[in-house]
Write an enzyme that holds these catalytic residues in place. Structure first.
Site, PDB file in Angstrom:
ATOM      1  N   ASP A  27     -41.026  22.964 -11.546  1.00  0.00           N
ATOM      2  CA  ASP A  27     -42.002  22.985 -12.631  1.00  0.00           C
ATOM      3  C   ASP A  27     -41.504  23.857 -13.784  1.00  0.00           C
ATOM      4  O   ASP A  27     -41.571  23.475 -14.957  1.00  0.00           O
ATOM      5  CB  ASP A  27     -43.335  23.508 -12.088  1.00  0.00           C
ATOM      6  CG  ASP A  27     -44.391  23.643 -13.166  1.00  0.00           C
ATOM      7  OD1 ASP A  27     -44.847  22.610 -13.674  1.00  0.00           O
ATOM      8  OD2 ASP A  27     -44.766  24.778 -13.496  1.00  0.00           O
ATOM      9  N   ASP A  74     -45.284  16.181  -7.982  1.00  0.00           N
ATOM     10  CA  ASP A  74     -44.670  17.342  -7.339  1.00  0.00           C
ATOM     11  C   ASP A  74     -43.272  17.016  -6.823  1.00  0.00           C
ATOM     12  O   ASP A  74     -42.362  17.859  -6.889  1.00  0.00           O
ATOM     13  CB  ASP A  74     -45.539  17.816  -6.173  1.00  0.00           C
ATOM     14  CG  ASP A  74     -46.816  18.506  -6.625  1.00  0.00           C
ATOM     15  OD1 ASP A  74     -46.947  18.778  -7.833  1.00  0.00           O
ATOM     16  OD2 ASP A  74     -47.692  18.759  -5.776  1.00  0.00           O
ATOM     17  N   GLU A 132     -40.667  17.114  -9.563  1.00  0.00           N
ATOM     18  CA  GLU A 132     -40.330  18.508  -9.879  1.00  0.00           C
ATOM     19  C   GLU A 132     -39.464  19.117  -8.777  1.00  0.00           C
ATOM     20  O   GLU A 132     -38.531  19.884  -9.072  1.00  0.00           O
ATOM     21  CB  GLU A 132     -41.608  19.321 -10.067  1.00  0.00           C
ATOM     22  CG  GLU A 132     -42.356  18.948 -11.339  1.00  0.00           C
ATOM     23  CD  GLU A 132     -43.691  19.645 -11.492  1.00  0.00           C
ATOM     24  OE1 GLU A 132     -44.160  19.759 -12.636  1.00  0.00           O
ATOM     25  OE2 GLU A 132     -44.275  20.069 -10.468  1.00  0.00           O
TER      26      GLU A 132
END
Length: 211
Positions: free
Chosen positions: A41, A106, A109
Site C-alpha cells: 500500500d 489487497d 498491493e
C-alpha cells in the site's frame, strides 16, 4: 499451455515463497498476504505519486484526486481482473467462490510488495507502470462531489450543512440540507454513493453546473 502466475505478472521471482505468500489468503494459512499488503500500500502510494509529480505540472489538489483514483479499491480490482488472477489465489473453503473486492485489491498491493522485496523498487515501478495506465491521468475526472459541494457552499453561503442518509428497500437514500432547508436527494447502492449522488444533484441545483 497454461499461463503461469509469473507469466501473467511478467515478473520472474528469485524467491518463489514470496510470490506464493502474496496470493495466499488468511483462510488458508497464517503465512498470508496481509503483512505484504501493508507494505505494498505504501509503495503504491509513493510510486504513483512519484510518477504524477514527474509527469504533470498540475496543483496538489488535482494530483491528490488522481492518485486516489489509481490506488482505490475499485481500480485495483480492475488491475486484478485484467491480469486474470482469480484462479491463482490460494484460499480456504470458507472463502467460497467469489473473491470480495477488498481481497482483490489487497492482493495487488501484496504482489507489489513481493516484487519490491524480491527484486527492487524499480521493478515494482515497472510493474505498476505496465498495468496501471498512469499515462491516462489527465483524463481522470474528480468525482468527489461531496468535497466540491462543501467548497462551493462555504465560499458562497453562511449556513450549516448536513446529510441525512438512511437505508431503503433498494439501497440508501441521502438528503442534503443547508440549515433546515432540504436542497437535494440522491440514491445509491451504499451510503457513500448515495451521498455522492446527492451532492452531485445539489451542485446542479445550487450552482447550475453540469457535471
Amino acid at each position: 499451455m497454461q499461463t503461469t502466475l509469473e507469466e501473467k505478472l511478467k515478473v520472474k521471482f528469485k524467491n518463489q515463497a514470496l510470490l506464493t505468500r502474496a496470493v495466499t489468503h488468511a483462510s488458508k494459512s497464517p503465512n498470508n498476504y496481509e503483512r505484504l499488503e501493508f507494505l505494498g500500500d505504501s509503495i503504491l502510494d509513493f510510486l504513483v505519486g512519484d510518477y504524477l509529480f514527474k509527469n504533470s505540472d498540475k496543483d496538489e489538489g488535482f494530483l491528490t484526486v488522481v492518485r486516489s483514483h489509481f490506488v482505490s479499491e475499485s481500480y485495483l480490482c480492475k488491475v486484478f481482473d485484467k491480469l486474470n488472477l482469480a484462479g491463482e489465489i490460494i484460499k480456504g473453503k470458507s472463502m467460497g467462490g467469489q473473491l470480495p473486492k477488498a481481497v482483490k485489491a489487497d492482493i495487488i498491493e501484496a504482489i507489489i510488495a513481493a516484487i519490491y522485496l524480491d527484486s527492487s523498487l524499480e521493478e515494482a515501478k515497472r510493474f505498476i507502470e505496465r498495468n496501471f495506465e498512469l499515462e491516462t491521468f489527465d483524463k481522470i475526472k474528480d468525482t468527489n462531489y461531496k468535497s466540491k459541494l462543501q467548497e462551493l457552499v462555504q465560499a458562497g453561503f453562511k449556513c450549516a450543512m448536513k446529510y441525512d442518509t438512511y437505508k431503503s428497500d433498494n439501497g440508501f437514500i441521502s438528503n442534503f440540507y443547508m440549515d433546515e432547508d432540504l436542497i437535494a436527494t440522491g440514491e445509491g447502492a451504499d451510503k457513500t454513493s448515495a451521498e455522492q449522488n446527492c451532492a452531485k444533484q445539489a451542485i446542479s441545483i445550487l450552482f447550475k453546473e453540469e457535471i
